[in-house]
Write a protein that holds these residues in place. Structure first.
Motif, PDB file in Angstrom:
ATOM      1  N   LEU A  53       0.908  -1.294  -0.172  1.00 41.19           N
ATOM      2  CA  LEU A  53       0.099   0.160   0.027  1.00 41.19           C
ATOM      3  C   LEU A  53       0.842   1.239  -0.190  1.00 41.19           C
ATOM      4  N   TYR A  65      -7.181  -1.427  -7.253  1.00 39.22           N
ATOM      5  CA  TYR A  65      -7.024  -0.171  -6.816  1.00 39.22           C
ATOM      6  C   TYR A  65      -7.976   0.662  -7.895  1.00 39.22           C
ATOM      7  N   ALA A 122       0.760   4.128  -2.726  1.00 43.38           N
ATOM      8  CA  ALA A 122       0.229   5.334  -2.404  1.00 43.38           C
ATOM      9  C   ALA A 122       1.205   6.433  -3.036  1.00 43.38           C
ATOM     10  N   THR A 171      -5.598   5.243  -1.127  1.00 37.08           N
ATOM     11  CA  THR A 171      -4.580   4.331  -0.710  1.00 37.08           C
ATOM     12  C   THR A 171      -3.659   4.928   0.101  1.00 37.08           C
ATOM     13  N   TYR A 221      -8.262   2.265  -2.587  1.00 35.90           N
ATOM     14  CA  TYR A 221      -8.113   1.024  -2.355  1.00 35.90           C
ATOM     15  C   TYR A 221      -9.469   0.584  -2.809  1.00 35.90           C
TER      16      TYR A 221
END
Length: 283
Positions: A18, A64, A22, A116, A30
């Motif tokens: 993650l 995502y 990000a 995210t 997400y």
């Protein structure tokens, strides 16, 4: 150029992390976990993860939403998420190509479908317990076939290979995040661990304060001023008595030196830890 519509993206490699996702796609959300049918996971000859078509096999990953209409979110350029991801995956160099495939999507609870970067910062929401965990609310949600999901794969590099060392660490971070988000741990043990050994994360680099602290612990060289009338000359330093002026000599890795003392016609004699400067006439 007008912004592109948001697109769902299926991650199966290091973008399971993650934090990495990000960073690469700051506007992404997400969505949940998913399964890519009729494909097999591999490490190809380039040393990175890949999926190849193979009936009967499945690949697990995270989904995502790429926010292609908000690429300027807290950034200094106008690249959208998909453009950033194309660059990270090496699309223009031919490392990966883009495909739109169907996946079986297990959407996360609505409260978990957030940016995210927020999920990465505030902690993983699936902790294996409670109504929002992988064993709770997610099981009550209905899986659905999601078509035209973006998948990066390599059709050129499909031979099995060994993972790059730095990629092992990134994959391990992604595996830990994916398991917390509900991807079955057995999948990684049975499929991915054959190529990605489980090892602890590398220690973080020292902070600026720690680096400064270590630097201050070192003894700092002292400058000394001597004159020819004094007998406190630094070790190995020789000059003539025709020059009564004071000179500042500073220790360094080569010993004591004062570059201002010598000029044209100088000779430098190296005696181990110290350099002796000789000048034809004083400056």
């Amino acid at each position: 150029m007008s912004p592109r519509a948001p697109r769902l993206y299926f991650a199966y490699g290091s973008n399971l992390s993650l934090t990495q996702m990000a960073t690469r796609c700051p506007g992404s959300y997400y969505i949940g976990r998913a399964v890519l049918p009729d494909h097999r996971w591999q490490i190809n000859q380039r040393g990175y993860a890949n999926v190849v078509a193979c009936p009967g096999f499945t690949v697990h990953g995270l989904v995502y939403e790429l926010n292609n209409g908000d690429g300027n979110d807290n950034n200094n350029n106008n690249d959208d998420d998909e453009t950033r991801l194309d660059r990270s995956e090496g699309v223009h160099s031919g490392a990966y190509t883009k495909a739109l495939l169907s996946v079986v999507l297990y959407p996360a609870p609505a409260a978990a479908q957030r940016r995210t970067r927020v999920v990465a910062k505030e902690g993983l929401l699936f902790n294996g317990s409670g109504s929002g965990g992988a064993d709770g609310g997610e099981r009550r949600r209905t899986a659905s076939l999601q078509e035209r999901v973006l998948v990066y794969l390599s059709e050129q590099f499909v031979r099995p290979g060994l993972p790059r060392d730095e990629y092992v660490d990134r994959m391990n971070r992604g595996i830990r995040d994916a398991v917390m988000m509900g991807v079955p741990e057995a999948y990684f043990e049975n499929v991915v661990r054959a190529s990605i050994p489980d090892r602890p994360p590398p220690p973080p680099p020292p902070s600026r304060a720690q680096s400064v602290g270590r630097t201050r612990e070192r003894p700092r060289p002292r400058s000394v001023s001597v004159s020819v009338e004094e007998e406190r000359d630094p070790p190995g330093v020789v000059w003539g008595r025709e020059d009564p002026r004071r000179r500042s000599w500073t220790p360094n890795v080569l010993g004591w030196q004062y570059s201002g003392y010598v000029g044209g016609g100088r000779q430098v004699e190296d005696r181990g830890l110290y350099r002796i400067y000789h000048a034809e006439r004083p400056y």
